[in-house]
Scaffold this active site. Structure first.
Site, mmCIF file in Angstrom:
data_model
loop_
_atom_site.group_PDB
_atom_site.id
_atom_site.type_symbol
_atom_site.label_atom_id
_atom_site.label_comp_id
_atom_site.label_asym_id
_atom_site.label_seq_id
_atom_site.Cartn_x
_atom_site.Cartn_y
_atom_site.Cartn_z
ATOM 1 N N GLU A 39 0.943 -1.299 -0.227
ATOM 2 C CA GLU A 39 -0.150 -0.095 0.022
ATOM 3 C C GLU A 39 1.043 1.473 -0.190
ATOM 4 O OE1 GLU A 39 -2.125 1.873 2.759
ATOM 5 O OE2 GLU A 39 -0.945 1.000 4.707
ATOM 6 N N HIS A 68 -4.817 3.367 2.516
ATOM 7 C CA HIS A 68 -4.037 4.116 1.503
ATOM 8 C C HIS A 68 -4.386 3.307 0.261
ATOM 9 C CE1 HIS A 68 -2.038 7.134 3.991
ATOM 10 N NE2 HIS A 68 -1.679 6.373 4.362
ATOM 11 N N HIS A 154 -4.520 -3.850 10.092
ATOM 12 C CA HIS A 154 -3.289 -2.776 8.831
ATOM 13 C C HIS A 154 -3.697 -1.093 10.514
ATOM 14 C CE1 HIS A 154 -1.263 -0.582 6.304
ATOM 15 N NE2 HIS A 154 -2.047 0.461 6.522
#
Length: 270
Positions: A39, A68, A154
C-alpha cells in the site's frame, strides 16, 4: 505449507528489493505462497496499477493494501481487474474489489487471505474489524477448503493487533500486523495454533523516518513547520516480514520466524 508475508513496500527502494530478491527467496526457502503488503509502493502513498503489476511479476501471489488503498486513483479500476489484490474488508461498503479471497498456492492447496483495518488512532472510523473477520472465518473454517488462512491487521495500536490475534487464534494460520513500518520482535505460535507477529515492518530504506527521507520529518518534529513534501528514502531497502510453516492437515502454524533480509536490518534465514 511454507508461507512468506512481507510488510509495507515503501517507494522505489522497496519495489527494487522485491524485484531483486523475491524469486531467489521462493527458490531458496521453497515457498508455497507469498503475500506482500503493497500500500505504500507508489511514492509512499498507495499503489498504482503499474507498480502492482511489478510486484506480481516479481513473484507475489497476493498483494494486500491498507488505509491508503485508493490514494492512487487508477487502483479504483485496476483492483476490479486483478483478483490477486486484496483491499481491507472494512474499508467501505462502496469500495471496489474484495476484502478476502481464496488463492491456489504453488503446491495446489488453497490459501485464504484477508485484511482488516483497525479503529484505534486511525484517521477514519472504519467498521468493526472483529465482526468483519467473523463472517469470513465462519464461512471458511481452517483446515476445510482453506488449507491456510492469512489475516493482515492494518492498524496503529499493538494492543488492537494482539486482540485480533487472540480473536483469530485457532481459526487462522497467521495473523500479522502492518501499517507502522516498524518491525516487532514478538513472533510466536499462540496457544490455539495461530502464528502471530504484531508488525511485519516495511520493505524499505531504514535510514529514514518510517521510510521517508529523514530531513523533512525531522524538521517538522523539531520546528513544527513544514517546508517540503515527504519523499520516500532511496537507500538500500531491507525486506521485512515473517516466515510461516503450517500443518497440511489442520492449517495451524508449526513454525514462525521473523524475516530481515538485506539492507540495514538483517537476520538469519528461516
Amino acid at each position: 505449507m511454507k508461507i512468506l508475508f512481507l510488510g509495507d513496500v515503501m517507494g522505489r527502494a522497496g519495489r527494487a528489493a522485491i524485484t531483486e530478491n523475491l524469486a531467489r527467496l521462493r527458490r531458496e526457502w521453497r515457498l508455497d505462497f507469498i503475500v506482500v503488503n503493497g500500500e505504500n509502493a507508489t511514492s509512499g502513498m498507495g499503489l498504482s496499477g503499474a507498480h502492482a503489476r511489478t510486484l506480481l511479476d516479481a513473484g507475489a501471489d497476493c498483494i494486500t493494501l491498507g488505509d491508503h488503498a485508493f490514494d492512487q486513483k487508477d487502483m479504483l479500476q485496476f483492483i476490479e481487474q486483478e483478483p490477486k489484490i486484496i483491499r481491507p474488508l472494512n474499508f467501505s461498503k462502496a469500495a471496489p474489489g474484495k476484502g478476502a479471497r481464496l488463492f491456489t498456492a504453488q503446491n495446489g492447496r488453497k490459501v485464504l487471505v484477508t485484511q482488516v483495518l483497525g479503529q484505534v488512532f486511525m484517521k477514519r472510523p472504519y467498521d468493526d474489524p472483529f465482526s468483519s473477520l467473523e463472517t469470513v472465518l465462519k464461512t471458511h473454517p481452517l483446515g476445510g477448503q482453506a488449507s491456510a488462512i492469512v489475516v493482515d491487521i492494518h492498524c496503529e495500536a499493538t494492543s488492537e493487533k494482539m486482540a485480533v490475534g487472540h480473536y483469530c487464534d485457532g481459526r487462522a494460520s497467521l495473523v500479522v500486523g502492518t501499517h507502522t513500518h516498524v518491525p516487532t520482535a514478538d513472533a510466536r505460535v499462540m496457544a490455539g495454533g495461530t502464528g502471530y507477529l504484531s508488525d511485519a515492518g516495511m520493505c524499505g530504506d531504514y535510514n529514514s523516518v518510517i521510510g521517508m527521507e529523514k530531513t523533512e520529518p525531522m524538521r517538522r518534529f523539531i520546528t513544527g513547520m513544514p517546508k517540503e513534501r515527504f519523499t520516500p528514502a532511496t537507500g538500500e531497502a531491507t525486506l521485512s516480514g515473517v516466515y510461516l510453516e503450517t500443518d497440511d492437515r489442520t492449517g495451524k502454524a508449526t513454525r514462525i520466524a521473523m524475516v530481515r533480509e538485506r539492507g540495514l536490518l538483517q537476520s538469519a534465514a528461516p
